[in-house]
Write an enzyme that holds these catalytic residues in place. Structure first.
Site, PDB file in Angstrom:
ATOM      1  N   ASP A 109      51.084  44.647  47.799  1.00 47.47           N
ATOM      2  CA  ASP A 109      51.686  45.090  49.068  1.00 47.47           C
ATOM      3  C   ASP A 109      51.796  43.912  50.041  1.00 47.47           C
ATOM      4  O   ASP A 109      52.339  44.055  51.137  1.00 47.47           O
ATOM      5  CB  ASP A 109      50.932  46.282  49.679  1.00 47.47           C
ATOM      6  CG  ASP A 109      49.514  45.947  50.112  1.00 47.47           C
ATOM      7  OD1 ASP A 109      49.030  44.841  49.831  1.00 47.47           O
ATOM      8  OD2 ASP A 109      48.860  46.825  50.732  1.00 47.47           O
ATOM      9  N   SER A 110      51.333  42.735  49.607  1.00 52.21           N
ATOM     10  CA  SER A 110      51.592  41.503  50.364  1.00 52.21           C
ATOM     11  C   SER A 110      53.089  41.296  50.535  1.00 52.21           C
ATOM     12  O   SER A 110      53.513  40.497  51.377  1.00 52.21           O
ATOM     13  CB  SER A 110      50.975  40.299  49.642  1.00 52.21           C
ATOM     14  OG  SER A 110      51.376  40.261  48.285  1.00 52.21           O
ATOM     15  N   ASP A 116      50.214  47.888  43.457  1.00 54.37           N
ATOM     16  CA  ASP A 116      49.264  47.915  44.578  1.00 54.37           C
ATOM     17  C   ASP A 116      49.556  49.144  45.432  1.00 54.37           C
ATOM     18  O   ASP A 116      50.649  49.257  46.013  1.00 54.37           O
ATOM     19  CB  ASP A 116      49.485  46.637  45.402  1.00 54.37           C
ATOM     20  CG  ASP A 116      48.276  46.250  46.208  1.00 54.37           C
ATOM     21  OD1 ASP A 116      47.221  46.887  46.069  1.00 54.37           O
ATOM     22  OD2 ASP A 116      48.398  45.270  46.968  1.00 54.37           O
ATOM     23  N   LYS A 165      46.091  49.320  41.920  1.00 55.71           N
ATOM     24  CA  LYS A 165      44.967  48.708  42.647  1.00 55.71           C
ATOM     25  C   LYS A 165      44.800  49.460  43.960  1.00 55.71           C
ATOM     26  O   LYS A 165      45.805  49.772  44.620  1.00 55.71           O
ATOM     27  CB  LYS A 165      45.224  47.226  42.925  1.00 55.71           C
ATOM     28  CG  LYS A 165      44.122  46.575  43.764  1.00 55.71           C
ATOM     29  CD  LYS A 165      44.282  45.070  43.845  1.00 55.71           C
ATOM     30  CE  LYS A 165      45.273  44.609  44.886  1.00 55.71           C
ATOM     31  NZ  LYS A 165      44.976  45.004  46.279  1.00 55.71           N
ATOM     32  N   GLU A 179      42.256  49.526  47.642  1.00 57.04           N
ATOM     33  CA  GLU A 179      41.264  48.793  48.440  1.00 57.04           C
ATOM     34  C   GLU A 179      40.128  49.721  48.853  1.00 57.04           C
ATOM     35  O   GLU A 179      40.346  50.909  49.089  1.00 57.04           O
ATOM     36  CB  GLU A 179      41.927  48.224  49.709  1.00 57.04           C
ATOM     37  CG  GLU A 179      43.030  47.225  49.422  1.00 57.04           C
ATOM     38  CD  GLU A 179      43.641  46.628  50.694  1.00 57.04           C
ATOM     39  OE1 GLU A 179      43.130  46.873  51.805  1.00 57.04           O
ATOM     40  OE2 GLU A 179      44.648  45.913  50.557  1.00 57.04           O
ATOM     41  N   GLU A 215      38.145  39.456  47.696  1.00 56.56           N
ATOM     42  CA  GLU A 215      38.962  38.638  48.605  1.00 56.56           C
ATOM     43  C   GLU A 215      38.110  38.098  49.750  1.00 56.56           C
ATOM     44  O   GLU A 215      37.427  38.873  50.447  1.00 56.56           O
ATOM     45  CB  GLU A 215      40.142  39.469  49.147  1.00 56.56           C
ATOM     46  CG  GLU A 215      41.023  38.663  50.103  1.00 56.56           C
ATOM     47  CD  GLU A 215      42.432  39.199  50.272  1.00 56.56           C
ATOM     48  OE1 GLU A 215      42.767  40.232  49.652  1.00 56.56           O
ATOM     49  OE2 GLU A 215      43.199  38.570  51.025  1.00 56.56           O
TER      50      GLU A 215
HETATM   51  O1  KIV Z   1      48.824  42.462  48.071  1.00 58.96           O
HETATM   52  C1  KIV Z   1      48.424  41.516  47.405  1.00 58.96           C
HETATM   53  O2  KIV Z   1      49.177  40.638  47.025  1.00 58.96           O
HETATM   54  C2  KIV Z   1      46.996  41.496  47.070  1.00 58.96           C
HETATM   55  C3  KIV Z   1      46.452  40.281  46.432  1.00 58.96           C
HETATM   56  C4  KIV Z   1      46.717  39.041  47.099  1.00 58.96           C
HETATM   57  C5  KIV Z   1      45.038  40.459  46.009  1.00 58.96           C
HETATM   58  O3  KIV Z   1      46.338  42.453  47.303  1.00 58.96           O
END
Ligand code: KIV
Length: 265
Positions: free
Chosen positions: A45-46, A84, A113, A115, A182
């Protein structure tokens, strides 16, 4: 060519083979990542920050994540693709978490993934119970940036370090197949890595983790709005891109482009 499976991903730790993870958000870069031999892609989600230009990841939606996951998954030929889960896609209820995680798998991801620590344990149990592999994410968790007061190292104080270690163990017991650590001190990441049987993937977690993850555009030197200490740019493609575009503009303006070579006779 076959896809890297979750058991193979975990086997890497047993064999002492480091795991390299990178983010990707589209088909073009997925092909480049796989050509370079990388085996694990996180559709992070970056993308809210590096693709959409937002100040944080909080506004990224499920539909946007699925759009990018489809682009990655449809051309991926061997990578383990992890989707994510964005803010509010798993926090509201276990039911929402299962439904949304399932949509990632329908979009082509193999795993998701999420958090958080204790607050997501029931989500992890539910998802893995339905056959949806889950990667955890502890330490600095960008979706909690408003609560933590910024993108800061977590676990410097002993009490917080103990909490993160305990959460890592609890997530492992709940069924995650790996955990992203992280922005935590290397010593804490080492302890967690030694105490868990599942792989730890560091981003600002030091050398001791079982693997590393970085944002693709950081590795390539494409994104320089904000460069955290843990980033190492292996190329400077933004500089190259600006140079290339300047030359194109100059050549159009002085009549050098297009020449006969780029024209139909
Ligand atoms: O969103 C993302 O890219 C991430 C990673 C950098 C771990 O969560």
């Amino acid at each position: 060519m076959s896809y890297l499976t979750i058991p193979e991903f975990q086997q890497h730790k047993k064999e002492g083979k480091k795991i390299t993870v990178v983010t990707a958000y589209d088909a073009l870069f997925t092909k480049i990542v796989e050509q370079a031999g990388l085996e694990v892609i996180l559709v992070g989600d970056s993308l809210g920050m590096v693709v959409q230009g937002k100040p944080n990841t909080l506004s990224v939606t499920m539909d946007e994540m699925l759009y990018h996951t489809r682009m990655v998954a449809q051309v991926s030929q061997r990578a383990l693709v992890i989707g994510d889960m964005p803010f509010l896609s798993y926090q509201v209820s276990v039911e929402e978490a299962v439904k949304n995680a399932g949509r990632f798998l329908q979009a082509g991801a193999t795993a998701v993934k999420i958090e958080g620590g204790l607050s997501v344990v029931d989500r992890v149990e539910a998802l893995t119970g339905f056959g949806i592999p889950v990667m955890g994410h502890l330490g600095m968790t960008p979706q909690s940036v408003n609560q933590s007061g910024g993108y800061k190292v977590r676990g410097k104080e002993q009490a917080e370090a103990d909490t993160i270690l305990q959460e890592a163990k609890t997530l492992e017991a709940a069924g995650v197949f790996g955990i992203v650590l992280e922005c935590v001190p290397s010593e804490l990441a080492n302890t967690i890595t030694q105490e868990l049987a599942i792989p730890t993937i560091g981003i600002g977690g030091g050398q001791g983790c079982d693997g590393q993850v970085l944002v693709l555009y950081d590795i390539l030197g494409l994104f320089d709005d904000f460069v955290p200490k843990f980033v190492k740019p292996y190329a400077h493609l933004k500089v190259d891109a600006v140079q290339a575009l300047k030359r194109y503009k100059e050549e159009v303006e002085c009549g050098k482009f297009p020449s006969d070579a780029e024209s139909y006779q």
